[in-house]
Design an enzyme around this catalytic site. Structure first.
Site, PDB file in Angstrom:
ATOM      1  N   TRP A 102     -19.430  -2.923  37.843  1.00 56.43           N
ATOM      2  CA  TRP A 102     -20.282  -3.581  38.825  1.00 56.43           C
ATOM      3  C   TRP A 102     -20.400  -2.760  40.099  1.00 56.43           C
ATOM      4  CZ3 TRP A 102     -23.717  -6.529  37.002  1.00 56.43           C
ATOM      5  CH2 TRP A 102     -23.453  -7.317  35.871  1.00 56.43           C
ATOM      6  N   ASP A 172     -18.828  -7.938  46.876  1.00 57.37           N
ATOM      7  CA  ASP A 172     -19.425  -8.667  45.752  1.00 57.37           C
ATOM      8  C   ASP A 172     -18.318  -9.503  45.104  1.00 57.37           C
ATOM      9  OD1 ASP A 172     -20.435  -9.545  43.347  1.00 57.37           O
ATOM     10  OD2 ASP A 172     -20.915  -7.545  42.561  1.00 57.37           O
ATOM     11  N   LYS A 196     -20.656 -17.731  37.598  1.00 57.79           N
ATOM     12  CA  LYS A 196     -19.296 -17.458  37.116  1.00 57.79           C
ATOM     13  C   LYS A 196     -18.329 -18.569  37.515  1.00 57.79           C
ATOM     14  CE  LYS A 196     -20.595 -13.153  35.901  1.00 57.79           C
ATOM     15  NZ  LYS A 196     -20.992 -12.037  36.751  1.00 57.79           N
TER      16      LYS A 196
HETATM   17  C1  LIG Z   1     -21.917 -10.955  36.849  1.00 55.48           C
HETATM   18  C2  LIG Z   1     -21.753 -10.040  37.992  1.00 55.48           C
HETATM   19  C3  LIG Z   1     -22.858  -9.495  38.660  1.00 55.48           C
HETATM   20  C4  LIG Z   1     -24.283  -9.714  38.199  1.00 55.48           C
HETATM   21  O1  LIG Z   1     -24.723 -10.966  38.512  1.00 55.48           O
HETATM   22  P1  LIG Z   1     -26.254 -11.394  38.260  1.00 55.48           P
HETATM   23  O2  LIG Z   1     -26.290 -12.721  38.950  1.00 55.48           O
HETATM   24  O3  LIG Z   1     -26.446 -11.468  36.786  1.00 55.48           O
HETATM   25  O4  LIG Z   1     -27.131 -10.405  38.881  1.00 55.48           O
HETATM   26  C5  LIG Z   1     -22.626  -8.679  39.738  1.00 55.48           C
HETATM   27  N1  LIG Z   1     -21.381  -8.416  40.160  1.00 55.48           N
HETATM   28  C6  LIG Z   1     -20.293  -8.921  39.551  1.00 55.48           C
HETATM   29  C7  LIG Z   1     -18.932  -8.601  40.059  1.00 55.48           C
HETATM   30  C8  LIG Z   1     -20.450  -9.757  38.441  1.00 55.48           C
HETATM   31  O5  LIG Z   1     -19.369 -10.259  37.835  1.00 55.48           O
END
Ligand SMILES: *Cc1c(COP(=O)(O)O)cnc(C)c1O
Length: 359
Positions: A102, A172, A196
């Protein structure tokens, strides 16, 4: 309905109580005669849902008053681009820490906007540990420093917030938001996709400090502009209203569990049990440095990968779903977010031990 435990990395399982409440309110939200899906986002009913959503998140995460909470579309991935577009403010470089898949995606997106300084990278050891803070090469002329506190695919998680001096820290936290207490005041921006640990897919929450708002580059569409969205409480256009509602229910559920401090203790216990079972076994192993292991995403491999297929098939048969690791790393992964009950971990550990005994 058959009893299953869903270990999907995202979209992922939601608390059963939340789904039941949504079901009960599906056709008629609190006597309004409407489903939340059918409501005007400007009507009094939805406004009350939106207000509670923002207040509950602010309370749960102890978000200081000088931060705005935005719920935007485009997922966390959208933020990979919208962050540089909003906060570079004329600077031409930004620092990124690369701790896995990521981080890499965030870096790739940022390169369209500025020079990316990769201040540290775990690539040389296959992202199985976080580079020591003392080795980071930080440029204090950069606009900000971005990192990924929990790498969902590689299963590495920062246990502390790194001190990066005066640079705005951008994080993030898609896969560990609401799983542990964090001091929001240490950050310039934290953001997360909702699917998530917060609810279903459809939105990203962006918590942004006031001084970083109002610096967007020219030409950025208004819906991605933090200032424009903050001025309209994220309702510059129609928001992902049903997602907002469900995230709101998850937040109420979390408050009823005792909030983040309470769930953090449970998360700690769940992860410790699962790692202990993996470490003790002769069949399973986890490659991540013990100090950097994720509490949310637990990758593991089988000593003989010829057994992978049988493992996944047997697991599925017995109600343990979505244990396949990400295609980029292979093996297995158990994502054990807030909604995964401790009984699910106990059952998984028992299943894994039985599989080892019979193979
Ligand atoms: C799942 C995830 C993303 C991507 O998320 P989207 O909402 O599908 O764009 C980005 N960063 C991390 C750490 C993730 O686990």
């Amino acid at each position: 309905m058959t009893k299953v435990y869903n270990f999907s990395a995202g979209p992922s399982m939601l608390p059963a109580a939340v789904l039941k409440q949504a079901q009960a309110e599906m056709l008629d939200w609190k006597g309004s005669g409407m489903s939340v899906m059918e409501m005007s986002h400007r009507g009094a009913e939805f406004m009350s849902i939106a207000k509670a959503l923002h207040e509950d998140l602010r309370e749960l995460m102890a978000i200081p008053d000088n931060y705005k909470i935005l719920f935007l579309q485009g997922g966390a991935t959208g933020q990979f681009s919208f962050i540089p577009a909003n906060i570079l403010a004329g600077k031409d470089k930004a620092c990124y820490i690369n701790t896995g898949a990521w981080s890499e995606k965030a870096i790739k997106s940022a390169k369209a906007y500025c020079n990316v300084i990769v201040s540290a990278s775990g690539e040389a050891n296959n992202f199985t540990s976080i580079p020591e803070r003392s080795t980071w090469n930080i440029d204090d002329q950069a606009a900000y420093l971005h990192y990924t506190p929990n790498e969902t695919i590689h299963g590495v998680e920062f246990q502390d917030i790194p001190d990066v001096g005066d640079l705005p820290l951008v994080a993030d936290i898609s896969s560990n938001i609401l799983s542990r207490s964090i001091d929001v005041s240490k950050f310039g921006i934290i953001y997360a996709g909702t699917q998530k640990n917060m609810g279903p897919a459809g939105a990203a929450v962006v918590i942004v400090r006031d001084d970083l708002i109002g610096k967007a580059q020219k030409g950025l569409p208004d819906i991605f502009n933090y200032e424009k969205q903050a001025n309209q409480e994220s309702m510059l256009n129609t928001p992902a209203s049903y997602t907002w509602y469900l995230v709101g229910l998850v937040l109420q559920w979390l408050k009823a569990q005792g909030g983040i401090a309470a769930i953090e203790q449970i998360n700690q216990r769940k992860a410790a049990k699962l790692y202990a079972a993996i470490d003790q076994s002769g069949l399973y192993s986890n490659p991540v440095a013990v100090a950097d292991r994720s509490r949310m995403n637990v990758p593991f491999i089988l000593a003989d990968n010829e057994l992978d297929k049988a493992f996944l098939a047997t697991a599925k048969e017995q109600g343990f779903l979505s244990l396949k690791g990400h295609r980029s790393v292979g093996g297995m992964r158990a994502s054990i977010y807030n909604a995964m009950p401790e009984s699910g971990i106990d059952a998984l550990i028992q299943f894994m031990a039985e599989f080892e005994r019979t193979h």
